[in-house]
Design a protein around this motif. Structure first.
Motif, PDB file in Angstrom:
ATOM      1  N   PHE A 240      65.096  47.707  17.442  1.00  0.00           N
ATOM      2  CA  PHE A 240      66.429  48.253  17.210  1.00  0.00           C
ATOM      3  C   PHE A 240      67.495  47.568  18.065  1.00  0.00           C
ATOM      4  CE2 PHE A 240      63.471  51.662  16.076  1.00  0.00           C
ATOM      5  CZ  PHE A 240      63.914  51.968  14.789  1.00  0.00           C
ATOM      6  N   ASN A 241      67.061  46.775  19.029  1.00  0.00           N
ATOM      7  CA  ASN A 241      68.012  46.051  19.876  1.00  0.00           C
ATOM      8  C   ASN A 241      68.343  44.660  19.334  1.00  0.00           C
ATOM      9  OD1 ASN A 241      68.039  48.185  21.741  1.00  0.00           O
ATOM     10  ND2 ASN A 241      66.225  47.380  22.792  1.00  0.00           N
ATOM     11  N   LEU A 242      67.729  44.278  18.219  1.00  0.00           N
ATOM     12  CA  LEU A 242      67.955  42.949  17.657  1.00  0.00           C
ATOM     13  C   LEU A 242      69.322  42.850  16.996  1.00  0.00           C
ATOM     14  CD1 LEU A 242      64.501  42.257  15.923  1.00  0.00           C
ATOM     15  CD2 LEU A 242      65.312  41.335  18.099  1.00  0.00           C
ATOM     16  N   ASP A 243      69.910  41.658  17.045  1.00  0.00           N
ATOM     17  CA  ASP A 243      71.132  41.419  16.278  1.00  0.00           C
ATOM     18  C   ASP A 243      70.762  41.202  14.814  1.00  0.00           C
ATOM     19  OD1 ASP A 243      70.406  38.587  15.876  1.00  0.00           O
ATOM     20  OD2 ASP A 243      70.923  38.352  17.994  1.00  0.00           O
ATOM     21  N   TYR A 244      71.753  41.108  13.950  1.00  0.00           N
ATOM     22  CA  TYR A 244      71.496  41.013  12.514  1.00  0.00           C
ATOM     23  C   TYR A 244      70.681  39.768  12.153  1.00  0.00           C
ATOM     24  CZ  TYR A 244      74.787  44.834  11.730  1.00  0.00           C
ATOM     25  OH  TYR A 244      75.403  46.059  11.724  1.00  0.00           O
ATOM     26  N   PHE A 245      70.971  38.667  12.819  1.00  0.00           N
ATOM     27  CA  PHE A 245      70.272  37.416  12.493  1.00  0.00           C
ATOM     28  C   PHE A 245      68.779  37.501  12.811  1.00  0.00           C
ATOM     29  CE2 PHE A 245      68.721  33.232  13.978  1.00  0.00           C
ATOM     30  CZ  PHE A 245      68.775  32.551  12.773  1.00  0.00           C
ATOM     31  N   HIS A 246      68.455  37.948  14.018  1.00  0.00           N
ATOM     32  CA  HIS A 246      67.046  38.027  14.410  1.00  0.00           C
ATOM     33  C   HIS A 246      66.318  39.145  13.657  1.00  0.00           C
ATOM     34  CE1 HIS A 246      68.459  35.546  17.818  1.00  0.00           C
ATOM     35  NE2 HIS A 246      67.244  35.074  17.786  1.00  0.00           N
ATOM     36  N   ALA A 247      67.030  40.206  13.297  1.00  0.00           N
ATOM     37  CA  ALA A 247      66.420  41.267  12.494  1.00  0.00           C
ATOM     38  C   ALA A 247      66.069  40.738  11.103  1.00  0.00           C
ATOM     39  CB  ALA A 247      67.370  42.454  12.386  1.00  0.00           C
ATOM     40  N   ALA A 248      66.978  39.942  10.534  1.00  0.00           N
ATOM     41  CA  ALA A 248      66.724  39.357   9.216  1.00  0.00           C
ATOM     42  C   ALA A 248      65.551  38.371   9.281  1.00  0.00           C
ATOM     43  CB  ALA A 248      67.976  38.645   8.708  1.00  0.00           C
ATOM     44  N   THR A 249      65.477  37.618  10.375  1.00  0.00           N
ATOM     45  CA  THR A 249      64.377  36.674  10.543  1.00  0.00           C
ATOM     46  C   THR A 249      63.044  37.403  10.654  1.00  0.00           C
ATOM     47  OG1 THR A 249      65.885  35.195  11.731  1.00  0.00           O
ATOM     48  CG2 THR A 249      63.533  34.727  11.896  1.00  0.00           C
ATOM     49  N   LEU A 250      63.026  38.510  11.391  1.00  0.00           N
ATOM     50  CA  LEU A 250      61.811  39.311  11.519  1.00  0.00           C
ATOM     51  C   LEU A 250      61.383  39.876  10.171  1.00  0.00           C
ATOM     52  CD1 LEU A 250      59.670  40.721  13.268  1.00  0.00           C
ATOM     53  CD2 LEU A 250      61.305  42.589  13.613  1.00  0.00           C
ATOM     54  N   LEU A 251      62.339  40.362   9.393  1.00  0.00           N
ATOM     55  CA  LEU A 251      62.031  40.901   8.065  1.00  0.00           C
ATOM     56  C   LEU A 251      61.480  39.809   7.160  1.00  0.00           C
ATOM     57  CD1 LEU A 251      62.066  43.262   6.104  1.00  0.00           C
ATOM     58  CD2 LEU A 251      64.437  42.676   5.533  1.00  0.00           C
ATOM     59  N   PHE A 252      62.052  38.603   7.260  1.00  0.00           N
ATOM     60  CA  PHE A 252      61.544  37.484   6.470  1.00  0.00           C
ATOM     61  C   PHE A 252      60.087  37.187   6.829  1.00  0.00           C
ATOM     62  CE2 PHE A 252      60.511  32.952   6.437  1.00  0.00           C
ATOM     63  CZ  PHE A 252      60.598  32.699   5.071  1.00  0.00           C
ATOM     64  N   CYS A 253      59.764  37.219   8.116  1.00  0.00           N
ATOM     65  CA  CYS A 253      58.387  36.974   8.550  1.00  0.00           C
ATOM     66  C   CYS A 253      57.432  37.991   7.934  1.00  0.00           C
ATOM     67  CB  CYS A 253      58.290  37.025  10.071  1.00  0.00           C
ATOM     68  SG  CYS A 253      59.117  35.665  10.931  1.00  0.00           S
ATOM     69  N   ALA A 254      57.888  39.253   7.866  1.00  0.00           N
ATOM     70  CA  ALA A 254      57.051  40.309   7.298  1.00  0.00           C
ATOM     71  C   ALA A 254      56.843  40.100   5.800  1.00  0.00           C
ATOM     72  CB  ALA A 254      57.686  41.673   7.564  1.00  0.00           C
ATOM     73  N   LEU A 255      57.916  39.779   5.078  1.00  0.00           N
ATOM     74  CA  LEU A 255      57.810  39.541   3.633  1.00  0.00           C
ATOM     75  C   LEU A 255      56.986  38.286   3.350  1.00  0.00           C
ATOM     76  CD1 LEU A 255      61.462  40.403   2.529  1.00  0.00           C
ATOM     77  CD2 LEU A 255      59.407  41.815   2.312  1.00  0.00           C
ATOM     78  N   ASN A 256      57.130  37.303   4.232  1.00  0.00           N
ATOM     79  CA  ASN A 256      56.337  36.087   4.095  1.00  0.00           C
ATOM     80  C   ASN A 256      54.854  36.422   4.175  1.00  0.00           C
ATOM     81  OD1 ASN A 256      54.884  33.594   5.071  1.00  0.00           O
ATOM     82  ND2 ASN A 256      56.933  32.715   4.866  1.00  0.00           N
ATOM     83  N   THR A 257      54.493  37.314   5.092  1.00  0.00           N
ATOM     84  CA  THR A 257      53.102  37.738   5.235  1.00  0.00           C
ATOM     85  C   THR A 257      52.582  38.341   3.939  1.00  0.00           C
ATOM     86  OG1 THR A 257      53.350  38.168   7.596  1.00  0.00           O
ATOM     87  CG2 THR A 257      51.555  39.304   6.472  1.00  0.00           C
ATOM     88  N   LEU A 258      53.356  39.232   3.362  1.00  0.00           N
ATOM     89  CA  LEU A 258      52.935  39.923   2.144  1.00  0.00           C
ATOM     90  C   LEU A 258      52.747  38.947   0.983  1.00  0.00           C
ATOM     91  CD1 LEU A 258      52.471  42.544   0.517  1.00  0.00           C
ATOM     92  CD2 LEU A 258      54.936  42.615   0.118  1.00  0.00           C
TER      93      LEU A 258
END
Length: 330
Positions: A240-258
């Motif tokens: 929850f402390n991430l900025d929008y850019f790093h949050a989006a990057t983290l979400l991309f990593c998760a979707l990439n996994t799936l």
């Protein structure tokens, strides 16, 4: 005698799914490197598995394809546990190694994973290599040695060039810096190699699980098991402390996994493990091109790769020989 899994024979679909997996895995190290600037490896890994599990569960639930009790009872619990544990180890070892090396170096060394999976396919699933494929395997080994040796040499050179050796004390200090830099590279590379071994074990276990479950059901249970395992070490509040850019990057990593693991798992349903593993060897090309692209548009985000002629030769040998393994029979 245990009945082994047989492919569907739809090799074109298997090839397409393998290429999709290679592309997604090729760009993944860059996104992970950026994400690790803000989060620890356990939280990143936990989040990736959690999102993949939730989305896949919703998808299978809507389509009425969740695993039944009968299917679960017919599935080898030991084999499923092996696949889950070794995939979890692969994620952690790769991320730890990536934090100590560059995305391209990590991606090329992790190519040992499909190589080991292919060799395992020869033993366990009785797949076969032709003489051409065995020769290509020898060339691939030479390529790995050239690349690894050159990268280690460059770590020595880079460390010595970045220091001032005008005084005796400084010279002693600089030698320690060079040693630490090389040790860091060796440690990171060793972790990547261990990650490759654990991934190969996971992949072979998963391929055998296809005998009793669909690829999507297998991944659902593996995602769920890994989510529970990493929830002990993760720190969800830091997300929850991430900025929008790093949050989006983290979400991309998760979707990439799936998507990537779903495509990979399905590819094993339609094509031999040895063939899938060889196609995945094209992943470092995608990583290198992606690193160069990102370093141009955002130089402060990722540094460009510095490859020498010998290092490039080693990488080319690894990639081309892997392709030769895939096409050896033709």
């Amino acid at each position: 005698m245990t009945k082994i899994h047989q492919t569907s024979g739809r090799w074109r679909l298997g090839l397409a799914l393998s290429l999709l997996t290679a592309f997604l895995w090729g760009i993944l190290p860059i996104a992970l490197s950026v994400t690790l600037q803000k989060l620890d490896v356990y939280t990143v890994t936990w989040f990736r598995f959690l999102i993949a599990f939730v989305l896949l569960a919703i998808y299978l639930g809507v389509r009425g394809k969740l695993p039944t009790l009968r299917q679960l009872r017919s599935t080898s619990g030991k084999l499923l546990a092996i696949a889950t544990i070794f995939l979890a180890l692969n994620y952690i070892l790769f991320l730890q190694g990536l934090a100590l090396t560059s995305p391209y170096n990590a991606e090329l060394l992790i190519q040992l994973a499909p190589l080991l999976m292919g060799l395992g396919g020869l033993v366990i699933f009785r797949e076969r290599y032709t003489l051409t494929q065995w020769l290509a395997l020898g060339i691939l080994t030479i390529g790995f040695i050239l690349f690894f040796h050159e990268q280690l040499l460059q770590s020595f050179i880079a460390s010595s060039q970045n220091t001032n050796t005008s005084h005796t004390y400084q010279l002693f200090l600089n030698k320690n810096i060079i040693f630490d830099s090389s040790r860091k590279y060796l440690l990171g590379s060793s972790l990547i190699i261990l990650a490759a071994v654990t991934w190969a074990v996971y992949a072979l276990a998963q391929k055998q699980l296809l005998k009793s479950l669909s690829s999507s059901n297998i991944m659902l249970m593996i995602y769920g098991g890994c989510t529970l395992f990493f929830s002990v070490f993760a720190k969800p509040k830091t997300i929850f402390n991430l900025d929008y850019f790093h949050a989006a990057t983290l979400l991309f990593c998760a979707l990439n996994t799936l998507i990537a693991y779903g495509a990979f798992s399905e590819a094993l349903e339609h094509w031999e493990a040895s063939r899938v593993s060889a196609v995945l060897a094209s992943t470092p090309i995608i990583t290198l091109l992606s690193v160069e692209f990102v370093s141009v548009i955002a130089p402060n985000l990722i540094a460009p790769e510095k490859l020498t002629l010998v290092g490039m030769l080693g990488a080319v040998l690894v990639i081309t020989s892997s392709v030769a393994i895939a096409l050896g029979e033709r």
